[in-house]
Design a protein around this motif. Sequence first.
Motif, PDB file in Angstrom:
ATOM      1  N   GLY A  54       8.711   7.505  -4.370  1.00 50.36           N
ATOM      2  CA  GLY A  54       7.804   6.379  -4.457  1.00 50.36           C
ATOM      3  C   GLY A  54       6.343   6.764  -4.472  1.00 50.36           C
ATOM      4  N   LYS A  55       6.045   8.070  -4.360  1.00 55.27           N
ATOM      5  CA  LYS A  55       4.662   8.518  -4.400  1.00 55.27           C
ATOM      6  C   LYS A  55       4.112   8.338  -5.811  1.00 55.27           C
ATOM      7  CE  LYS A  55       1.822  12.610  -3.534  1.00 55.27           C
ATOM      8  NZ  LYS A  55       1.838  14.037  -3.172  1.00 55.27           N
ATOM      9  N   LYS A  56       2.987   7.641  -5.937  1.00 58.41           N
ATOM     10  CA  LYS A  56       2.458   7.303  -7.249  1.00 58.41           C
ATOM     11  C   LYS A  56       1.211   8.103  -7.633  1.00 58.41           C
ATOM     12  CE  LYS A  56       4.255   2.587  -6.964  1.00 58.41           C
ATOM     13  NZ  LYS A  56       3.931   1.136  -6.998  1.00 58.41           N
ATOM     14  N   SER A  57       0.497   8.590  -6.662  1.00 59.79           N
ATOM     15  CA  SER A  57      -0.732   9.324  -6.979  1.00 59.79           C
ATOM     16  C   SER A  57      -1.065  10.254  -5.827  1.00 59.79           C
ATOM     17  CB  SER A  57      -1.896   8.342  -7.217  1.00 59.79           C
ATOM     18  OG  SER A  57      -2.113   7.551  -6.058  1.00 59.79           O
ATOM     19  N   ALA A  58      -2.121  11.042  -6.010  1.00 60.79           N
ATOM     20  CA  ALA A  58      -2.553  11.958  -4.959  1.00 60.79           C
ATOM     21  C   ALA A  58      -3.016  11.158  -3.738  1.00 60.79           C
ATOM     22  CB  ALA A  58      -3.683  12.840  -5.474  1.00 60.79           C
ATOM     23  N   LEU A  59      -2.641  11.650  -2.558  1.00 57.27           N
ATOM     24  CA  LEU A  59      -3.010  10.960  -1.326  1.00 57.27           C
ATOM     25  C   LEU A  59      -4.468  11.211  -0.992  1.00 57.27           C
ATOM     26  CD1 LEU A  59       0.138  11.725   0.863  1.00 57.27           C
ATOM     27  CD2 LEU A  59      -0.370   9.638  -0.391  1.00 57.27           C
ATOM     28  N   PHE A  70       4.497   4.641   2.219  1.00 55.39           N
ATOM     29  CA  PHE A  70       5.283   5.008   3.387  1.00 55.39           C
ATOM     30  C   PHE A  70       5.962   3.761   3.945  1.00 55.39           C
ATOM     31  CE2 PHE A  70       2.402   8.517   3.011  1.00 55.39           C
ATOM     32  CZ  PHE A  70       3.101   9.603   3.491  1.00 55.39           C
ATOM     33  N   LYS A  71       7.225   3.920   4.339  1.00 59.02           N
ATOM     34  CA  LYS A  71       7.968   2.816   4.939  1.00 59.02           C
ATOM     35  C   LYS A  71       9.003   3.370   5.904  1.00 59.02           C
ATOM     36  CE  LYS A  71      11.007   2.685   0.907  1.00 59.02           C
ATOM     37  NZ  LYS A  71      11.522   1.847  -0.201  1.00 59.02           N
ATOM     38  N   THR A  72       9.520   2.510   6.741  1.00 57.36           N
ATOM     39  CA  THR A  72      10.521   2.926   7.722  1.00 57.36           C
ATOM     40  C   THR A  72      11.762   3.476   7.009  1.00 57.36           C
ATOM     41  OG1 THR A  72       9.786   1.347   9.391  1.00 57.36           O
ATOM     42  CG2 THR A  72      12.060   2.112   9.546  1.00 57.36           C
TER      43      THR A  72
END
Length: 326
Positions: A54-59, A70-72
């Motif tokens: 689910g990461k879409k771009s650089a943090l 981020f999710k549980t």
Amino acid sequence: MASISTQSLDFTVTHRGNSYPVSLCPDATVDQLQSTLEELTSVPRANQKLLYKGKKSALREGDALAAAGFKTGLKVQMLGSTAEELGEMKQVEGEHQRRERIMKERALKPQAKVRSTASPSSSAALQFRFHEIVPLPHLPSPESARALLARLASDPAIVHVMQQHRFAVGTLTELAPHEQPHLLGLNVNAGQAIKLRLRTDAYDGFRTYKEVRRVLCHELTHNVWGDHDNNFKELNSQLNREVAGFERSAAEGAHQLRSSTGAYEPLEADAHMGHVLGGSSTGAAQDSREERRRRMLEATMSRLRREEEELEQSCGTAGPAADQQS
């Protein structure tokens, strides 16, 4: 007024086989998460790389965790080396560079006892080589990867093989395990680039030097032959023999080039240095030594054949012709 959820985000971060449960507020920032991970793993924030679904771009440090995906229940993989490990790597790289410099100087010095049927010219040394070394900058410790690639490119046995067979490679680089997990090596367009798997699957270190070099010999063979047919197997076996013969001769001292195989062998004068003071060497002793060498060579080649069969399953280079490789 809309209420703000105070339910925490509970997820797991894995690093080198260890799992770390993390619980933070949804509005906590990436910077706070990285600070927490630094306390748990001793990996500095600047060295941390987080991979998750689910990461879409650089943090970015100021991003809220919930907004960053981020999710549980999320499973996050973290890559990165500790400050202590980086210091040790730099020491190892310094030692490798020192040894490579010594080996290069020795290779450039003329050997008084060397007899060779071929002497590479300076122009050949400039042409038949790896013209560029490129580690992947987005992976941990690119400086360590560069040192390993440089060691391969300057390996005296590999240099000899490339000049002997007139191999030229544009770029020597690496494969990322998570991007192409089934591959150990790839030759692009018959030598435009060779890509090698340098790292372990867990990114916790590097594969052994001889393993990577064996894959390199395999991919160099694809400069000539695309498919893993008999032509390919014959040339690849020859390259492995030449590398093994070159190193064995270098360890024994003076050497000469055998025109039949292209491998270096000890000079005849060295082969008869078994005399005992007051006596003479016997034919049986000489035969015994040659028989031991023959058995060792057969065992080595048998092992290399088995390893090569396994390697073919992890090679991304194949095609009806070398110019169709991709």
